[in-house]
Design a protein around this motif. Structure first.
Motif, PDB file in Angstrom:
ATOM      1  N   TRP A  74     -67.949  71.622  69.975  1.00  0.00           N
ATOM      2  CA  TRP A  74     -67.060  72.689  70.215  1.00  0.00           C
ATOM      3  C   TRP A  74     -66.582  73.298  68.831  1.00  0.00           C
ATOM      4  CZ3 TRP A  74     -65.302  76.044  73.722  1.00  0.00           C
ATOM      5  CH2 TRP A  74     -63.989  76.778  73.274  1.00  0.00           C
ATOM      6  N   THR A  75     -66.310  72.612  67.888  1.00  0.00           N
ATOM      7  CA  THR A  75     -66.008  73.036  66.580  1.00  0.00           C
ATOM      8  C   THR A  75     -67.147  73.940  66.019  1.00  0.00           C
ATOM      9  OG1 THR A  75     -64.659  71.122  66.240  1.00  0.00           O
ATOM     10  CG2 THR A  75     -65.328  72.286  64.352  1.00  0.00           C
ATOM     11  N   SER A  76     -68.364  73.307  66.179  1.00  0.00           N
ATOM     12  CA  SER A  76     -69.567  74.037  65.404  1.00  0.00           C
ATOM     13  C   SER A  76     -70.005  75.416  66.299  1.00  0.00           C
ATOM     14  CB  SER A  76     -70.642  73.014  65.541  1.00  0.00           C
ATOM     15  OG  SER A  76     -70.685  71.891  64.538  1.00  0.00           O
ATOM     16  N   ALA A 134     -68.594  75.117  82.760  1.00  0.00           N
ATOM     17  CA  ALA A 134     -67.472  76.065  83.135  1.00  0.00           C
ATOM     18  C   ALA A 134     -66.254  76.315  82.226  1.00  0.00           C
ATOM     19  CB  ALA A 134     -66.812  75.958  84.670  1.00  0.00           C
ATOM     20  N   VAL A 135     -66.058  74.965  81.896  1.00  0.00           N
ATOM     21  CA  VAL A 135     -64.530  75.004  80.826  1.00  0.00           C
ATOM     22  C   VAL A 135     -65.065  75.637  79.255  1.00  0.00           C
ATOM     23  CG1 VAL A 135     -63.014  73.648  79.420  1.00  0.00           C
ATOM     24  CG2 VAL A 135     -63.764  72.965  81.882  1.00  0.00           C
ATOM     25  N   ILE A 136     -66.199  75.270  78.976  1.00  0.00           N
ATOM     26  CA  ILE A 136     -66.794  75.687  77.773  1.00  0.00           C
ATOM     27  C   ILE A 136     -66.812  77.240  77.769  1.00  0.00           C
ATOM     28  CG2 ILE A 136     -68.647  75.834  76.282  1.00  0.00           C
ATOM     29  CD1 ILE A 136     -69.145  72.963  76.648  1.00  0.00           C
ATOM     30  N   ARG A 137     -67.601  77.881  78.876  1.00  0.00           N
ATOM     31  CA  ARG A 137     -67.808  79.137  79.137  1.00  0.00           C
ATOM     32  C   ARG A 137     -66.650  79.885  79.323  1.00  0.00           C
ATOM     33  NH1 ARG A 137     -72.970  81.068  80.375  1.00  0.00           N
ATOM     34  NH2 ARG A 137     -72.372  82.298  81.989  1.00  0.00           N
ATOM     35  N   GLY A 138     -65.561  79.424  80.015  1.00  0.00           N
ATOM     36  CA  GLY A 138     -64.547  80.217  80.158  1.00  0.00           C
ATOM     37  C   GLY A 138     -63.591  80.244  79.037  1.00  0.00           C
ATOM     38  N   LEU A 139     -63.345  79.253  78.061  1.00  0.00           N
ATOM     39  CA  LEU A 139     -62.710  79.186  76.865  1.00  0.00           C
ATOM     40  C   LEU A 139     -63.268  80.374  75.955  1.00  0.00           C
ATOM     41  CD1 LEU A 139     -61.614  75.678  76.366  1.00  0.00           C
ATOM     42  CD2 LEU A 139     -60.305  77.494  77.153  1.00  0.00           C
ATOM     43  N   LEU A 140     -64.763  80.107  76.019  1.00  0.00           N
ATOM     44  CA  LEU A 140     -65.494  81.111  74.787  1.00  0.00           C
ATOM     45  C   LEU A 140     -65.282  82.483  75.186  1.00  0.00           C
ATOM     46  CD1 LEU A 140     -69.004  79.150  74.427  1.00  0.00           C
ATOM     47  CD2 LEU A 140     -67.003  79.537  72.947  1.00  0.00           C
ATOM     48  N   MET A 141     -65.032  82.765  76.604  1.00  0.00           N
ATOM     49  CA  MET A 141     -64.734  84.372  77.032  1.00  0.00           C
ATOM     50  C   MET A 141     -63.399  84.433  76.454  1.00  0.00           C
ATOM     51  SD  MET A 141     -66.459  84.375  80.488  1.00  0.00           S
ATOM     52  CE  MET A 141     -66.073  85.900  81.193  1.00  0.00           C
ATOM     53  N   ASP A 174     -58.795  75.944  70.948  1.00  0.00           N
ATOM     54  CA  ASP A 174     -59.084  74.744  70.696  1.00  0.00           C
ATOM     55  C   ASP A 174     -58.219  73.503  71.342  1.00  0.00           C
ATOM     56  OD1 ASP A 174     -61.126  75.588  68.860  1.00  0.00           O
ATOM     57  OD2 ASP A 174     -59.831  75.440  66.931  1.00  0.00           O
ATOM     58  N   ARG A 175     -56.923  74.059  71.368  1.00  0.00           N
ATOM     59  CA  ARG A 175     -56.048  72.995  71.989  1.00  0.00           C
ATOM     60  C   ARG A 175     -56.285  72.752  73.583  1.00  0.00           C
ATOM     61  NH1 ARG A 175     -51.524  75.361  70.881  1.00  0.00           N
ATOM     62  NH2 ARG A 175     -51.170  76.462  72.831  1.00  0.00           N
ATOM     63  N   ALA A 176     -56.768  73.830  74.187  1.00  0.00           N
ATOM     64  CA  ALA A 176     -57.013  73.763  75.674  1.00  0.00           C
ATOM     65  C   ALA A 176     -58.288  72.776  75.766  1.00  0.00           C
ATOM     66  CB  ALA A 176     -57.264  75.289  76.244  1.00  0.00           C
ATOM     67  N   LEU A 232     -60.689  67.682  76.862  1.00  0.00           N
ATOM     68  CA  LEU A 232     -61.464  66.123  76.534  1.00  0.00           C
ATOM     69  C   LEU A 232     -60.751  65.008  76.571  1.00  0.00           C
ATOM     70  CD1 LEU A 232     -63.377  67.318  73.264  1.00  0.00           C
ATOM     71  CD2 LEU A 232     -64.236  67.193  75.626  1.00  0.00           C
ATOM     72  N   ASP A 233     -59.548  65.219  76.550  1.00  0.00           N
ATOM     73  CA  ASP A 233     -58.206  64.042  76.737  1.00  0.00           C
ATOM     74  C   ASP A 233     -58.299  63.619  78.265  1.00  0.00           C
ATOM     75  OD1 ASP A 233     -57.655  63.824  73.951  1.00  0.00           O
ATOM     76  OD2 ASP A 233     -55.890  65.079  74.365  1.00  0.00           O
TER      77      ASP A 233
END
Length: 213
Positions: free
Chosen positions: A90-92, A150-157, A169-171, A176-177
């Motif tokens: 995610w960071t990269s 879905a989580v990755i794509r939603g947060l990227l949007m 980032d926090r979300a 991940l937690d």
């Protein structure tokens, strides 16, 4: 006799065009690409046939770079928990390494650019399911690939719309937690069973959001 196409020159031009497009976006005209490659629009047409053929080649070349880069980031490593792998990925993906790809392929959500790769939104989704399934298999949960994607794509949007890096980032790290804590995430069968037990008169609504990223 006409000159024969020279593959090594075409490959060099394609590399340079992809570098330009990743740095500045996909141009509407050939002139910026001609300047970036140190050649002429006429020579680009000679090697690629048409403007649209060149732009499609640039998109395909950049996409392969992205698949190689992001695919490696998502690959499970024997010396690293997969939750940590996802965190690093995610960071990269959202950092300097990944942003140019997100910006370029975000253009394909626009109507004019979509014509260059009409089925890109479908491809952009299914491309990542395999790497995620392989990685999540290392923690025994390959069926969560669609959820994680879905989580990755939603947060990227969200990040694209708001530029709020801190919140997104926090979300993602909260998610991940949740995975790391071993919460009982519903499987497909469990969700179906849950819906079948819903009180009479209740209803569920499904929303499908697709991004070209």
């Amino acid at each position: 006799m006409g000159r024969r196409p020279q593959p090594h020159i075409k490959d060099r031009l394609l590399d340079a065009c992809a570098d330009y497009a990743l740095a500045h976006g996909l141009p509407d005209r050939l002139e910026p690409l001609a300047t970036a490659t140190g050649t002429s629009a006429r020579m680009l047409i000679y090697h690629f046939g048409t403007r649209d053929a060149l732009l499609r080649a640039v998109l395909g070349h950049a996409r392969q770079r992205q698949l190689d880069t992001f695919g490696d980031l998502l690959r499970a490593r024997p010396d690293e928990p997969y939750i940590a792998t996802l965190d690093r990925a995610w960071t990269s993906i959202t950092g300097l390494e990944g942003r140019p790809y997100l910006q370029m392929f975000g253009q394909l959500r626009e109507s004019a650019a979509q014509q260059l790769w009409p089925d890109f939104r479908h491809t952009a989704t299914t491309d990542w399911l395999g790497p995620l399934e392989d990685g999540l298999r290392s923690i025994g949960r390959p069926e969560l690939a669609t959820l994680v994607l879905a989580v990755i794509r939603g947060l990227l949007m969200d990040l694209d719309a708001t530029a709020d890096t801190t919140r997104t980032d926090r979300a993602f790290r909260d998610f991940l937690d949740f995975l790391a804590a071993g919460e009982h995430l519903p499987s497909g069968d469990g969700s179906a069973a849950h819906r079948s037990q819903a009180p009479a008169g209740s209803s569920t609504t499904s929303t499908d959001t697709t991004s070209g990223t």
